[in-house]
Design a protein around this motif. Structure first.
Motif, PDB file in Angstrom:
ATOM      1  N   ALA A  73       0.765  -1.185  -0.418  1.00  0.00           N
ATOM      2  CA  ALA A  73      -0.318  -0.334   0.784  1.00  0.00           C
ATOM      3  C   ALA A  73       1.339   0.991  -0.159  1.00  0.00           C
ATOM      4  O   ALA A  73       0.652   1.829  -0.772  1.00  0.00           O
ATOM      5  CB  ALA A  73      -0.834  -0.145   1.308  1.00  0.00           C
ATOM      6  N   GLY A  74       1.951   0.921   1.099  1.00  0.00           N
ATOM      7  CA  GLY A  74       2.691   2.277   0.507  1.00  0.00           C
ATOM      8  C   GLY A  74       3.448   2.481  -0.443  1.00  0.00           C
ATOM      9  O   GLY A  74       3.892   3.630  -1.201  1.00  0.00           O
ATOM     10  N   TRP A  75       3.554   1.487  -1.402  1.00  0.00           N
ATOM     11  CA  TRP A  75       4.119   2.392  -2.641  1.00  0.00           C
ATOM     12  C   TRP A  75       3.140   2.180  -3.578  1.00  0.00           C
ATOM     13  O   TRP A  75       3.822   3.072  -4.641  1.00  0.00           O
ATOM     14  CB  TRP A  75       5.283   0.857  -3.379  1.00  0.00           C
ATOM     15  CG  TRP A  75       6.220   0.064  -2.375  1.00  0.00           C
ATOM     16  CD1 TRP A  75       6.609  -1.269  -1.634  1.00  0.00           C
ATOM     17  CD2 TRP A  75       7.606   1.353  -2.299  1.00  0.00           C
ATOM     18  NE1 TRP A  75       8.047  -0.944  -1.588  1.00  0.00           N
ATOM     19  CE2 TRP A  75       8.432   0.281  -1.843  1.00  0.00           C
ATOM     20  CE3 TRP A  75       8.014   1.840  -3.064  1.00  0.00           C
ATOM     21  CZ2 TRP A  75       9.809   0.623  -1.663  1.00  0.00           C
ATOM     22  CZ3 TRP A  75       9.355   1.558  -3.384  1.00  0.00           C
ATOM     23  CH2 TRP A  75      10.441   1.949  -2.539  1.00  0.00           C
ATOM     24  N   ALA A  79       0.764   4.066  -2.477  1.00  0.00           N
ATOM     25  CA  ALA A  79       0.550   5.606  -2.054  1.00  0.00           C
ATOM     26  C   ALA A  79       1.953   6.273  -2.754  1.00  0.00           C
ATOM     27  O   ALA A  79       1.684   7.332  -4.084  1.00  0.00           O
ATOM     28  CB  ALA A  79       0.566   5.721  -1.110  1.00  0.00           C
ATOM     29  N   ALA A  88       1.244   9.733  -5.768  1.00  0.00           N
ATOM     30  CA  ALA A  88       1.453  10.469  -5.689  1.00  0.00           C
ATOM     31  C   ALA A  88       2.920  10.626  -6.632  1.00  0.00           C
ATOM     32  O   ALA A  88       2.445  12.736  -7.276  1.00  0.00           O
ATOM     33  CB  ALA A  88       2.396  10.543  -4.024  1.00  0.00           C
ATOM     34  N   VAL A 117       7.890   1.233   5.415  1.00  0.00           N
ATOM     35  CA  VAL A 117       7.573   1.702   4.198  1.00  0.00           C
ATOM     36  C   VAL A 117       6.910   2.368   4.237  1.00  0.00           C
ATOM     37  O   VAL A 117       6.398   3.881   3.843  1.00  0.00           O
ATOM     38  CB  VAL A 117       7.736   1.125   2.716  1.00  0.00           C
ATOM     39  CG1 VAL A 117       7.286   1.523   1.814  1.00  0.00           C
ATOM     40  CG2 VAL A 117       9.135   0.137   2.739  1.00  0.00           C
ATOM     41  N   ALA A 118       5.594   1.874   5.126  1.00  0.00           N
ATOM     42  CA  ALA A 118       3.720   2.670   4.422  1.00  0.00           C
ATOM     43  C   ALA A 118       3.947   3.754   5.300  1.00  0.00           C
ATOM     44  O   ALA A 118       3.934   5.006   4.826  1.00  0.00           O
ATOM     45  CB  ALA A 118       2.851   2.236   4.982  1.00  0.00           C
ATOM     46  N   PHE A 138      -5.642   3.887   5.022  1.00  0.00           N
ATOM     47  CA  PHE A 138      -4.713   3.076   4.677  1.00  0.00           C
ATOM     48  C   PHE A 138      -3.558   2.172   5.188  1.00  0.00           C
ATOM     49  O   PHE A 138      -3.421   1.187   4.746  1.00  0.00           O
ATOM     50  CB  PHE A 138      -5.214   3.282   2.876  1.00  0.00           C
ATOM     51  CG  PHE A 138      -4.759   1.611   1.775  1.00  0.00           C
ATOM     52  CD1 PHE A 138      -4.034   2.045   0.971  1.00  0.00           C
ATOM     53  CD2 PHE A 138      -5.846   0.628   1.972  1.00  0.00           C
ATOM     54  CE1 PHE A 138      -3.397   0.905   0.246  1.00  0.00           C
ATOM     55  CE2 PHE A 138      -5.451  -0.358   1.525  1.00  0.00           C
ATOM     56  CZ  PHE A 138      -4.565  -0.236   0.061  1.00  0.00           C
ATOM     57  N   LEU A 139      -3.081   3.301   5.051  1.00  0.00           N
ATOM     58  CA  LEU A 139      -0.927   2.794   5.204  1.00  0.00           C
ATOM     59  C   LEU A 139      -0.806   2.465   6.539  1.00  0.00           C
ATOM     60  O   LEU A 139      -0.451   1.350   7.066  1.00  0.00           O
ATOM     61  CB  LEU A 139      -0.276   4.515   4.820  1.00  0.00           C
ATOM     62  CG  LEU A 139      -0.364   4.569   3.540  1.00  0.00           C
ATOM     63  CD1 LEU A 139       0.418   5.798   2.754  1.00  0.00           C
ATOM     64  CD2 LEU A 139      -0.627   3.239   2.294  1.00  0.00           C
TER      65      LEU A 139
END
Lengths: 656, 178, 100
Positions: free
Chosen positions: A635-637, A639, A643, B91-92, C22-23
């Motif tokens: 999810a982080g990647w 996002a 971005a 990472v998140a 979500f994160l």
């Protein structure tokens, strides 16, 4: 109208023998192998005799025979064709005749060897290549024979390849030969470039009208010197002689055949064959003569101090080859060939007899451990004595006629000088001395050898002798008969040279050139005087040897001590091998190790591959972090990526 | 100009913002669910301000009334408790939050800078069922029908996925060892 | 009169909150709710644009978004229930069987 001589049979028959023994010999009985191994060279010899009989009735000499098509490239042609004239006929008879005798001898000498079949296969292979060399009608085919005999020599020197020294000696021979071959090849390239062909007839026809290069070295001198470089390698002259003494690691028949009678004479043959070129290049002739003379003297001095019976003979060979080159170098090519022929007889005999001696004492080769053998092996003693008389140049044996002819030509020929003659005479004295030294040390005095018990041999240099006899014994008939035949030839073989008969025979090849002119200018008196001097010198050598080794055996040691370090130098062959090792071998190995191996192979090639692999691995380890199996990092990647995309789109839109 | 429209917009907007932030701040999912309901209600108000009556109604009925109820039911069914503090993805946290923050600030800045003074009137575009209906059944008939099939599939999928499996053993989650 | 950009900022903020949730959230259900929040934010911007450009298609689109969101919520929750059955946890970090 004359049908073809089928010359091609002469080389091909031994090749067939080599193939049969090579492929089937391992499973065959010794009798079968011996039969094949003898029949084919024997047939070649008989065919050579047949050719000799029909020689005078040939319509055209030189006789050329086309066998097969080989190279046709643009304007350059080289075929499998054979060439027969007086010179090649002489070589042919020597090679097949002496070769066949040595084959017979080998049956007895190598009987107990486990690789019996391999020996005969290689020996026949050698015959094939040597005959190709001698019968070729162009330099390229001759070069094939040239390389082939080098190969056979390598295989045979290293016959007992499990022995380190033998394997190394084989390598050394091949590599040193290669160095000479390099010069030979460049000479061939020059020939192709300037004369467009390597065919003897074509080349020599173009060279003959050219004027001699008396005012400085030119193309012909260059070619001549390069060919001589090749000859130095093959015929063991300075500076490429170092392989020949090491080649004694091979079985004695090999030493006899290859390193005395035939292969090493290939260089002399090649120079003689190219006489047309040499005669028009006095500088090259001078080089040949100087090298030959110096080698003759140099090798003879080394032979004086050696204790291994085969090594003495090896240096003697180098020295006698020097004589042959001296002859060629003063323009007396037929004298050189004459000596080649007589040398084949007595040197071959000397080696075979030495083999017989070694066989008798159970493998010992050190002369200091021999002595007094003449009562044990009388036939060997007799034949070896005849050969020693021959090589010393004592009339009326063969060696006298040929060596004397050379010395006379060295003195009187237009290319010769008294310097060559003087050195030749000194060398003759030394030759006579060390040969009789060998004879006396081996056959006279008391027997110093160890008794051979059933556990084997004292210091066997080769591993073939396993009988447990208590004392030295004579060789079997199969070994003695060739000795006797060669002894006979050593006695009468020189008589063909009486009255210049041999020279006249070879005249169609060489022309009467130098010798006739010499015959006019110098008187018969001088000739007989010089002949007397050389005979006197030969006897002097015998007497000195007798004194030192029979009547006063304590003297040699005192002389050696008196000479001190000079004697040590001679004993160690003037440290030439060590010098080469330091000058050439070590830098080559070091350079190869440090630059080519560590530097290029390891650092450049290996490291490139390894670093590429490492790089790929590192990159993938970094990238692998993305695949963590953790939902939230995905999810982080996502996002982060979105971005970035949004930012880019905004930038695009704003930038308008 | 402080018009009624603006005040109402700000009011509903504040509720929506508060609800959203509260959704993030709460640890128990039920609190987050209730905050989301508040957000949806506020958004329904916004839609009304923009004249989308039909959509406001649908928002309340479907979104807040059905979907969120579904969420609440599931939370109750699974007895979801307060979140544990486990080590998540670095990472998140490292990339995502600052990234999003930055992105949203950027977007907001650009929007406020560049979009000038176009204004939307209150009730600018009346979206009554009388107007939306024909659109749905004429121009957007195909999407309409496809979405109805989609719902059908979703129903079947949900039933299958959530049904009790035939005696499969439960695999306990692997404990992290580092 | 409210400028269009206000609506868009609000919409963007809601979307950003949804992404953030979500994160950072660990509970699957909370993550799902963040997704719904994102969808709501987008819906708002659609409606705002529809009003701005007088295009009813925007509102129709929002309608479809809601329908799809409903379907997605149903199926997603069913999946969550299935995952809960096997893993006995709602912590998303422990649904990591794909980890190397």
């Amino acid at each position: 109208m004359t049908s073809s001589l089928n010359l091609w049979l002469i080389p091909v028959l031994p090749l067939a023998g080599a193939a049969i023994n090579g492929f089937f010999g391992k499973k065959s009985s010794r009798t079968a192998v011996s039969t094949i191994g003898l029949v084919f060279p024997g047939a070649a010899f008989l065919w050579a005799l047949l050719v000799a009989f029909r020689f005078s009735s040939l319509p055209q000499i030189p006789y050329q025979e086309y066998v097969a098509h080989w190279i046709r490239s643009g304007s350059f042609t080289a075929d499998f064709s054979l060439y027969l004239d007086q010179l090649s006929l002489v070589m042919l008879l020597v090679v097949t005749g002496v070769g066949f005798l040595i084959h017979v001898y080998s049956v007895g000498y190598m009987w107990d060897d486990p690789s019996y079949y391999r020996f005969f296969s290689y020996l026949n292979l050698f015959m094939f290549f040597m005959l190709t060399l001698v019968l070729a009608n162009n330099y390229l085919l001759m070069f094939i024979g040239w390389e082939g005999v080098g190969l056979a020599s390598y295989l045979l020197i290293g016959f007992w390849f499990t022995k380190d020294s033998a394997a190394s000696a084989g390598k050394k021979a091949f590599i040193v030969n290669r160095i000479g071959d390099f010069g030979f090849l460049i000479g061939l390239f020059l020939l192709i470039q300037h004369f467009g062909s390597l065919n003897f007839t074509q080349v020599f026809d173009q060279v003959r009208p050219l004027a001699p290069e008396t005012t400085g070295a030119g193309l012909l001198s260059a070619i001549g010197i390069l060919l001589m470089v090749g000859a130095c390698g093959k015929s063991a002259q300075i500076p490429l002689y170092v392989w020949l003494p090491d080649a004694m690691e091979g079985p004695t028949p090999v030493s006899a055949l290859i390193h005395a009678a035939t292969m090493v004479t290939a260089g002399v043959y090649m120079v003689a064959r190219s006489h047309v070129i040499f005669e028009r290049a006095p500088q090259a002739l001078m080089v040949v003569a100087v090298i030959g003379t110096l080698t003759a003297l140099f090798a003879a001095t080394i032979g004086v101090a050696q204790t291994d019976i085969k090594k003495v003979l090896a240096y003697s060979t180098v020295s006698q080859l020097g004589y042959m080159f001296m002859a060629c170098g003063v323009g007396a090519f037929s004298a050189g060939i004459f000596h080649l022929m007589t040398h084949a007889f007595f040197k071959g005999l000397l080696f075979l007899a030495a083999g017989s001696v070694i066989h008798a004492v159970g493998g010992e080769q050190d002369m200091r451990k021999m002595g007094g053998l003449r009562s044990y092996i009388p036939w060997t003693f007799l034949t070896m004595g005849i050969a020693t008389l021959a090589i010393a140049g004592i009339p009326p044996l063969a060696g006298f006629w040929s060596k004397d002819e050379i010395l006379w030509q060295a003195f009187s020929s237009e290319h010769g000088s008294w310097v060559f003659w003087l050195i030749g005479v000194i060398t003759a004295f030394i030759t006579s001395f060390y040969m009789f030294r060998l004879l006396f040390m081996t056959f006279f005095g008391d027997y110093h050898g160890a008794q051979v018990d059933e556990h084997g041999h004292a210091h066997a240099a080769h591993g073939h002798d396993d009988h447990g006899h208590g004392e030295p014994h004579e060789s079997p008939m199969v070994m003695l008969v060739p000795l006797m035949i060669l002894a006979l030839l050593s006695v009468v073989g020189g008589l063909v040279g009486v009255g210049n008969r041999f020279e006249h025979f070879l005249a169609p090849v060489f022309g009467h050139g130098a010798t006739e002119a010499a015959g006019e200018t110098a008187s018969h008196f001088t000739e007989y005087l010089l002949m007397g001097i050389s005979v006197a010198v030969a006897f002097l050598g015998l007497i000195v040897a007798y004194v030192l080794y029979v009547s006063k055996p304590y003297l040699p040691q005192k002389i050696a001590d008196a000479l001190g370090s000079f004697y040590d130098a001679v004993l160690n062959k003037y440290y030439v091998d060590e010098l080469y090792a330091k000058l050439f071998v070590k830098p080559l190995i070091d350079g190869s190790t440090s630059i080519l191996w560590q530097g290029v192979d390891r650092k450049v090639i290996d490291d490139t591959v390894n670093n590429a692999a490492d790089g790929a691995r590192h990159v993938s380890e970094e990238v692998r972090q993305m695949q963590s199996g953790n939902l939230r990092s995905y999810a982080g990647w996502i996002a982060a990526g979105s971005a970035l995309v949004i930012a880019y789109m905004i930038w695009l839109g704003v930038g308008r | 100009m402080l018009s009624v429209h603006l005040i109402l917009f700000l009011a509903f907007g504040a509720v929506a913002v508060a609800g959203a932030i509260n959704l993030l701040a709460q640890t128990h999912p039920i609190n987050s669910a209730l905050s989301l309901i508040a957000v949806m209600a506020a958004l329904a108000g916004e839609y009304l301000l923009l004249g989308a009556e039909f959509l406001a109604a649908v928002q309340v009925i479907v979104y807040a009334g059905a979907i969120m109820v579904l969420f609440v039911f599931t939370i109750m069914l699974l007895n979801a408790g307060v979140e544990e503090r486990t080590k998540g993805s670095r990472v998140a946290v490292l990339f995502g939050i600052p990234g999003m923050l930055l992105g949203s600030i950027l977007v907001a800045w650009v929007l406020l800078r560049h979009s000038g003074t176009e204004a939307v009137a209150a009730g600018a575009l009346p979206g009554s069922p009388k107007v939306i209906g024909p659109l749905l059944f004429h121009e957007f008939l195909l999407p309409f029908e496809i979405t109805s099939i989609l719902i059908l599939i979703a129903i079947m999928g949900a039933v299958v996925l959530a049904s009790k499996p035939p005696t499969s053993p439960v695999v306990p989650p692997a404990r992290k060892v580092n | 009169m409210v400028p269009l950009s206000y609506y868009l900022v609000l919409s963007g903020f809601l979307f950003a909150c949804g992404v953030t949730g979500f994160l950072i959230k660990r509970n699957i259900i909370t993550i799902f709710m963040s997704i719904e929040l994102m969808l709501n934010g987008v819906n708002l911007s659609f409606v705002a644009f529809a009003a701005h450009w007088h295009a009813l298609a925007g509102q129709v689109f929002v309608f479809f978004v809601m329908v799809v969101a409903a379907a997605e919520a149903a199926v997603g929750l069913a999946i969550i229930i299935a995952v809960y059955r096997t893993r006995e946890t709602l912590n998303v970090d422990q649904v990591n069987l794909l980890k190397l």
